[in-house]
Design a protein around this motif. Structure first.
Motif, short mmCIF file in Angstrom:
data_model
loop_
_atom_site.label_atom_id
_atom_site.label_comp_id
_atom_site.label_asym_id
_atom_site.label_seq_id
_atom_site.Cartn_x
_atom_site.Cartn_y
_atom_site.Cartn_z
N TYR A 1 0.84 -1.20 0.00
CA TYR A 1 0.00 0.00 0.00
C TYR A 1 0.88 1.25 0.00
N GLU B 1 2.45 1.75 -3.42
CA GLU B 1 1.44 2.16 -4.41
C GLU B 1 1.07 3.63 -4.28
N HIS B 2 1.07 4.14 -3.03
CA HIS B 2 0.64 5.52 -2.79
C HIS B 2 1.81 6.46 -2.53
#
Length: 214
Positions: free
Chosen positions: A127, A130-131
């Motif tokens: 996560y 990805e961000h």
């Protein structure tokens, strides 16, 4: 000495009663709250607002840091972490490990805070990648840099261990940065909920626009 109430001196009652006078023509307001009063744990700005309207407005104010806490042993501090994350307008809270957690300490603030669950650290790392978020582990261990003398990344996930064992070794090794909190007493560590508050406020001091505080 002034007799005016300060920001934390709420008197003997919590909240406000029914709306006096004509009701506001604004979809953000909840007719039931307008009629019966609003006793929720919210700042005055959000009195009588629908929960969905509060969340939408908070989404315009949230900061660029996330908070993550390990929950492999059903840590009772998670509620406190969620409540503090809400107070400092964290982008989201991530719970790593067990999905179930004790919401009592959150004081209902979890209704206004985005909360994500990750089964393991690898999922949290995914996560963060990805961000475009740096992973900042918080633990008083060898090799950690003092947070009091460290610039925290603006876009980051602040990762905390659970009460007792602290962060897992792979959590520290997989982090982009490991920071510690200066202590001066006999105890090896401070409460996980307290540590989270210290680190979140450090981020606030370094990056937040204080003119936007309530």
């Amino acid at each position: 000495m002034s007799e005016e109430l300060g920001p934390t001196e709420w008197g003997t009652t919590v909240g406000v009663g029914p709306w006096p006078g004509p009701w506001p023509a604004d979809e953000r307001y909840d007719p039931e709250l307008l009629e019966h009063g609003d006793r929720r744990n919210v700042v005055d700005h959000y009195r009588y607002w629908r929960r969905e309207a509060i969340v939408a407005d908070l989404d315009l104010r949230r900061h660029d840091f996330h908070v993550a806490i390990e929950n492999f042993q059903h840590d009772h501090n998670i509620g406190t972490v969620v409540r503090t994350a809400n107070a400092f307008a964290a982008k989201a809270v991530h719970i790593v490990g067990r999905r179930r957690w004790n919401r009592r300490g959150a004081m209902v603030t979890d209704r206004y805070q985005h909360i994500h669950h990750h089964p393991d650290l690898e999922a949290l790392r995914g996560y963060a990648t990805e961000h475009d978020l740096a992973l900042v582990a918080v633990d008083n261990t060898a090799g950690a840099v003092p947070i009091e003398r460290t610039a925290l990344p603006r876009r980051c996930v602040l990762l905390f261990g659970q009460e007792g064992p602290g962060l897992r070794e792979d959590s520290r090794l997989g982090a982009d940065l490991v920071v510690s909190i200066a202590q001066f007493g006999s105890t090896r560590s401070i409460n996980a909920g307290v540590a989270a508050g210290v680190v979140m406020h450090t981020w606030i001091e370094q990056h937040a626009d204080l003119s936007n505080a309530w």
